[in-house]
Design a protein around this motif. Structure first.
Motif, PDB file in Angstrom:
ATOM      1  N   VAL A 221       0.841  -1.192   0.000  1.00 15.02           N
ATOM      2  CA  VAL A 221       0.000   0.000   0.000  1.00 15.02           C
ATOM      3  C   VAL A 221       0.879   1.246   0.000  1.00 15.02           C
ATOM      4  CG1 VAL A 221      -1.936  -1.147   1.148  1.00 15.02           C
ATOM      5  CG2 VAL A 221      -0.210   0.020   2.531  1.00 15.02           C
ATOM      6  N   ASN A 222       0.299   2.325  -0.527  1.00 19.98           N
ATOM      7  CA  ASN A 222       0.992   3.617  -0.626  1.00 19.98           C
ATOM      8  C   ASN A 222       2.295   3.514  -1.414  1.00 19.98           C
ATOM      9  OD1 ASN A 222      -0.902   5.234   0.909  1.00 19.98           O
ATOM     10  ND2 ASN A 222      -0.167   4.146   2.728  1.00 19.98           N
ATOM     11  N   ASN A 223       2.256   2.715  -2.466  1.00 18.30           N
ATOM     12  CA  ASN A 223       3.404   2.616  -3.357  1.00 18.30           C
ATOM     13  C   ASN A 223       3.320   3.738  -4.396  1.00 18.30           C
ATOM     14  OD1 ASN A 223       1.136   0.649  -3.993  1.00 18.30           O
ATOM     15  ND2 ASN A 223       2.104   0.793  -6.012  1.00 18.30           N
ATOM     16  N   ALA A 224       4.370   4.527  -4.488  1.00 13.95           N
ATOM     17  CA  ALA A 224       4.422   5.642  -5.432  1.00 13.95           C
ATOM     18  C   ALA A 224       5.687   5.504  -6.286  1.00 13.95           C
ATOM     19  CB  ALA A 224       4.403   6.968  -4.668  1.00 13.95           C
ATOM     20  N   ARG A 225       6.103   6.595  -6.928  1.00 17.12           N
ATOM     21  CA  ARG A 225       7.230   6.561  -7.857  1.00 17.12           C
ATOM     22  C   ARG A 225       8.482   6.012  -7.194  1.00 17.12           C
ATOM     23  NH1 ARG A 225      11.544   9.643  -9.107  1.00 17.12           N
ATOM     24  NH2 ARG A 225      11.009  11.151  -7.490  1.00 17.12           N
ATOM     25  N   MET A 226       8.747   6.415  -5.950  1.00 16.35           N
ATOM     26  CA  MET A 226       9.953   5.969  -5.265  1.00 16.35           C
ATOM     27  C   MET A 226       9.941   4.451  -5.050  1.00 16.35           C
ATOM     28  SD  MET A 226      12.773   7.358  -4.172  1.00 16.35           S
ATOM     29  CE  MET A 226      12.412   9.077  -3.766  1.00 16.35           C
ATOM     30  N   PHE A 227       8.748   3.906  -4.816  1.00 16.62           N
ATOM     31  CA  PHE A 227       8.648   2.458  -4.640  1.00 16.62           C
ATOM     32  C   PHE A 227       9.067   1.729  -5.912  1.00 16.62           C
ATOM     33  CE2 PHE A 227       6.223  -1.406  -5.473  1.00 16.62           C
ATOM     34  CZ  PHE A 227       6.611  -2.194  -4.402  1.00 16.62           C
ATOM     35  N   ASN A 228       8.711   2.296  -7.070  1.00 17.44           N
ATOM     36  CA  ASN A 228       9.064   1.643  -8.328  1.00 17.44           C
ATOM     37  C   ASN A 228      10.577   1.483  -8.474  1.00 17.44           C
ATOM     38  OD1 ASN A 228       6.363   1.494  -9.034  1.00 17.44           O
ATOM     39  ND2 ASN A 228       6.400   3.487 -10.061  1.00 17.44           N
ATOM     40  N   ILE A 229      11.327   2.454  -7.941  1.00 17.61           N
ATOM     41  CA  ILE A 229      12.790   2.351  -7.958  1.00 17.61           C
ATOM     42  C   ILE A 229      13.228   1.169  -7.107  1.00 17.61           C
ATOM     43  CG2 ILE A 229      14.940   3.519  -7.322  1.00 17.61           C
ATOM     44  CD1 ILE A 229      13.495   6.183  -7.818  1.00 17.61           C
ATOM     45  N   MET A 230      12.644   1.072  -5.920  1.00 18.77           N
ATOM     46  CA  MET A 230      13.005  -0.026  -5.015  1.00 18.77           C
ATOM     47  C   MET A 230      12.575  -1.373  -5.577  1.00 18.77           C
ATOM     48  SD  MET A 230      12.117  -0.401  -0.969  1.00 18.77           S
ATOM     49  CE  MET A 230      12.710  -1.785  -0.017  1.00 18.77           C
ATOM     50  N   PHE A 231      11.406  -1.420  -6.200  1.00 15.05           N
ATOM     51  CA  PHE A 231      10.880  -2.688  -6.694  1.00 15.05           C
ATOM     52  C   PHE A 231      11.769  -3.265  -7.789  1.00 15.05           C
ATOM     53  CE2 PHE A 231       7.406  -5.286  -8.760  1.00 15.05           C
ATOM     54  CZ  PHE A 231       7.305  -6.187  -7.713  1.00 15.05           C
ATOM     55  N   LYS A 232      12.470  -2.400  -8.514  1.00 10.29           N
ATOM     56  CA  LYS A 232      13.392  -2.866  -9.554  1.00 10.29           C
ATOM     57  C   LYS A 232      14.534  -3.679  -8.947  1.00 10.29           C
ATOM     58  CE  LYS A 232      12.504   0.743 -12.982  1.00 10.29           C
ATOM     59  NZ  LYS A 232      13.078   1.902 -13.723  1.00 10.29           N
ATOM     60  N   ILE A 233      14.866  -3.412  -7.676  1.00 13.50           N
ATOM     61  CA  ILE A 233      15.908  -4.182  -6.996  1.00 13.50           C
ATOM     62  C   ILE A 233      15.395  -5.578  -6.661  1.00 13.50           C
ATOM     63  CG2 ILE A 233      17.439  -4.269  -4.987  1.00 13.50           C
ATOM     64  CD1 ILE A 233      17.204  -1.230  -4.794  1.00 13.50           C
ATOM     65  N   PHE A 234      14.126  -5.648  -6.249  1.00 10.10           N
ATOM     66  CA  PHE A 234      13.549  -6.916  -5.799  1.00 10.10           C
ATOM     67  C   PHE A 234      13.093  -7.815  -6.951  1.00 10.10           C
ATOM     68  CE2 PHE A 234      13.436  -4.637  -1.863  1.00 10.10           C
ATOM     69  CZ  PHE A 234      13.370  -5.577  -0.857  1.00 10.10           C
ATOM     70  N   LYS A 235      12.556  -7.202  -8.005  1.00  6.91           N
ATOM     71  CA  LYS A 235      11.841  -7.962  -9.032  1.00  6.91           C
ATOM     72  C   LYS A 235      12.664  -9.074  -9.674  1.00  6.91           C
ATOM     73  CE  LYS A 235       8.430  -7.247 -12.656  1.00  6.91           C
ATOM     74  NZ  LYS A 235       7.714  -6.233 -13.481  1.00  6.91           N
ATOM     75  N   PRO A 236      13.950  -8.867  -9.998  1.00 13.86           N
ATOM     76  CA  PRO A 236      14.701  -9.955 -10.659  1.00 13.86           C
ATOM     77  C   PRO A 236      14.830 -11.220  -9.820  1.00 13.86           C
ATOM     78  CG  PRO A 236      15.854  -7.856 -10.864  1.00 13.86           C
ATOM     79  CD  PRO A 236      14.758  -7.649  -9.872  1.00 13.86           C
ATOM     80  N   PHE A 237      14.633 -11.110  -8.507  1.00 12.29           N
ATOM     81  CA  PHE A 237      14.832 -12.264  -7.630  1.00 12.29           C
ATOM     82  C   PHE A 237      13.525 -12.980  -7.287  1.00 12.29           C
ATOM     83  CE2 PHE A 237      18.076  -9.013  -6.316  1.00 12.29           C
ATOM     84  CZ  PHE A 237      19.122  -9.573  -7.056  1.00 12.29           C
ATOM     85  N   LEU A 238      12.406 -12.495  -7.817  1.00 12.49           N
ATOM     86  CA  LEU A 238      11.113 -13.085  -7.483  1.00 12.49           C
ATOM     87  C   LEU A 238      10.818 -14.288  -8.368  1.00 12.49           C
ATOM     88  CD1 LEU A 238       8.945  -9.858  -7.074  1.00 12.49           C
ATOM     89  CD2 LEU A 238       9.906 -11.274  -5.248  1.00 12.49           C
ATOM     90  N   GLY A 239      10.460 -15.397  -7.729  1.00 14.09           N
ATOM     91  CA  GLY A 239      10.022 -16.568  -8.471  1.00 14.09           C
ATOM     92  C   GLY A 239       8.576 -16.411  -8.908  1.00 14.09           C
ATOM     93  N   ARG A 240       8.091 -17.394  -9.655  1.00 15.80           N
ATOM     94  CA  ARG A 240       6.733 -17.314 -10.206  1.00 15.80           C
ATOM     95  C   ARG A 240       5.677 -17.217  -9.113  1.00 15.80           C
ATOM     96  NH1 ARG A 240       2.815 -21.010 -11.315  1.00 15.80           N
ATOM     97  NH2 ARG A 240       4.205 -22.705 -10.659  1.00 15.80           N
ATOM     98  N   LYS A 241       5.827 -18.033  -8.048  1.00 16.04           N
ATOM     99  CA  LYS A 241       4.790 -18.064  -7.014  1.00 16.04           C
ATOM    100  C   LYS A 241       4.667 -16.721  -6.312  1.00 16.04           C
ATOM    101  CE  LYS A 241       4.162 -21.780  -4.562  1.00 16.04           C
ATOM    102  NZ  LYS A 241       4.316 -22.862  -3.544  1.00 16.04           N
ATOM    103  N   TRP A 242       5.804 -16.157  -5.873  1.00 19.03           N
ATOM    104  CA  TRP A 242       5.738 -14.870  -5.179  1.00 19.03           C
ATOM    105  C   TRP A 242       5.309 -13.754  -6.126  1.00 19.03           C
ATOM    106  CZ3 TRP A 242       9.370 -13.162  -0.694  1.00 19.03           C
ATOM    107  CH2 TRP A 242       9.119 -13.985   0.425  1.00 19.03           C
ATOM    108  N   SER A 243       5.729 -13.819  -7.385  1.00 17.29           N
ATOM    109  CA  SER A 243       5.309 -12.798  -8.356  1.00 17.29           C
ATOM    110  C   SER A 243       3.795 -12.745  -8.466  1.00 17.29           C
ATOM    111  CB  SER A 243       5.930 -13.080  -9.723  1.00 17.29           C
ATOM    112  OG  SER A 243       7.328 -12.930  -9.691  1.00 17.29           O
ATOM    113  N   GLN A 244       3.172 -13.906  -8.351  1.00 17.59           N
ATOM    114  CA  GLN A 244       1.715 -13.988  -8.461  1.00 17.59           C
ATOM    115  C   GLN A 244       1.011 -13.606  -7.162  1.00 17.59           C
ATOM    116  OE1 GLN A 244       1.213 -18.054  -9.702  1.00 17.59           O
ATOM    117  NE2 GLN A 244       1.489 -17.578 -11.871  1.00 17.59           N
ATOM    118  N   ARG A 245       1.785 -13.498  -6.067  1.00 16.97           N
ATOM    119  CA  ARG A 245       1.174 -13.209  -4.767  1.00 16.97           C
ATOM    120  C   ARG A 245       1.519 -11.819  -4.240  1.00 16.97           C
ATOM    121  NH1 ARG A 245       1.661 -19.155  -1.712  1.00 16.97           N
ATOM    122  NH2 ARG A 245       0.363 -20.254  -3.241  1.00 16.97           N
TER     123      ARG A 245
END
Length: 309
Positions: A221-245
């Motif tokens: 919740v309350n994810n804005a532009r700054m969160f998108n920067i952080m999410f780019k760090i996490f996204k490559p390490f997410l497997g299919r199950k967590w990506s869907q959750r």
């Protein structure tokens, strides 16, 4: 609001107005719960017996891994997330204890004292109500209310793991699982700097593959532009199950409520009950009532090989 004990001497946090946080370490007995365990986890007498026997054989071959194989409650805690497939349970158990053997990292020597600042600041909280599916709800403050100079990311992760270890001992939580709600309101570069990619990869890999908990959803919740920067760090390490959750809800709670009923949430998440401001230290007091269980857990894991003289 204080720590109290009921007539059976079970500790609870009393928030007032009938709102309490209590841990239930008793095995579930309702027919609905047993049916769900059978359907979702393959938890039937025949499967349990065969799986337990095979897992004990596998553990016996891992000479340096010391765990209480005759303790059914302990074994179920690891077997339920992997639906009683013994080889998968064994792989997870080995990885879990190898991670725990790393000193001064995310799992070793967990205690309320080691995560006191995170508890005091309520960076990670167990909400008093479960969701409509019986899942425990953990709430994290990862934005404006997180003073990362006082509570570094390592302590946040350690505190999260300790709370999961606490509720993860509840058979009801082992069955229904855990959901996270993470608030990124006013996320800053200082917060993002707490998560270098190598650390993120280790934490995410552990959470996805090696921790004995059923993570059923991560709601942002309350994810804005700054969160998108952080999410780019996490996204490559997410497997299919967590990506869907992982669900991104922005500043509106309507979509969150389509996953978690408003009746299960406090008013600051658009819910229907008031969770008063409270001293976070009381959560440590609740967990300390189960201190012996944590101390017992520290005896398990990989031990140095004993050489014959």
């Amino acid at each position: 609001m204080a720590l109290r004990f009921d007539e059976h001497k079970v500790p609870c946090i009393d928030f007032g107005k009938g709102l309490k946080l209590t841990l239930n370490l008793e095995e579930f007995t309702s027919e609905d719960a047993k049916q769900k365990a059978s359907t979702e986890l393959r938890e039937t007498p025949e499967v349990m017996e065969a799986s337990m026997r095979k897992l004990r054989e596998l553990i016996a071959q891992e000479k340096q891994l010391k765990v209480p194989v005759e303790d059914d409650a302990y074994m179920k805690r690891f077997m339920r997330p992997k639906k009683y497939y013994p080889e998968s349970v064994f792989d997870m158990m080995k990885s879990y204890y190898k991670m725990k053997a790393k000193h001064n990292f995310i799992l070793d020597r967990l205690s309320t004292q080691s995560v006191q600042n995170a508890l005091d600041d309520r960076v990670v909280q167990i909400l008093p109500k479960r969701d409509q599916h019986g899942r425990r709800i953990l709430y994290m403050e990862m934005g404006a209310k997180w003073n990362c100079s006082k509570v570094p990311s390592l302590e946040v992760i350690r505190c999260t793991n300790m709370l999961m270890e606490t509720v993860g001992r509840e058979p009801e939580t082992q069955l229904h699982g855990i959901v996270f709600i993470v608030n990124f309101d006013k996320l800053s570069f200082a917060h993002i700097g707490q998560f270098p990619p190598k650390f993120v990869k280790t934490v995410v890999d552990h959470g996805q593959k090696n921790s004995p908990y059923r993570i059923k959803g991560i709601h942002i919740v309350n994810n804005a532009r700054m969160f998108n920067i952080m999410f780019k760090i996490f996204k490559p390490f997410l497997g299919r199950k967590w990506s869907q959750r992982i669900f991104l809800h922005g500043v509106e709670y309507r979509e969150l409520h389509s996953h978690i009923d408003a009746d299960c949430l406090p008013s600051f998440l658009g819910g229907t009950y008031e969770l008063p401001e409270y001293d976070g230290a009381v959560v440590g007091q609740l967990m300390d009532c189960y201190k012996e269980k944590f101390e017992e857990e520290d005896k398990y894991g990989y031990v140095p090989e004993v050489k014959e003289s």
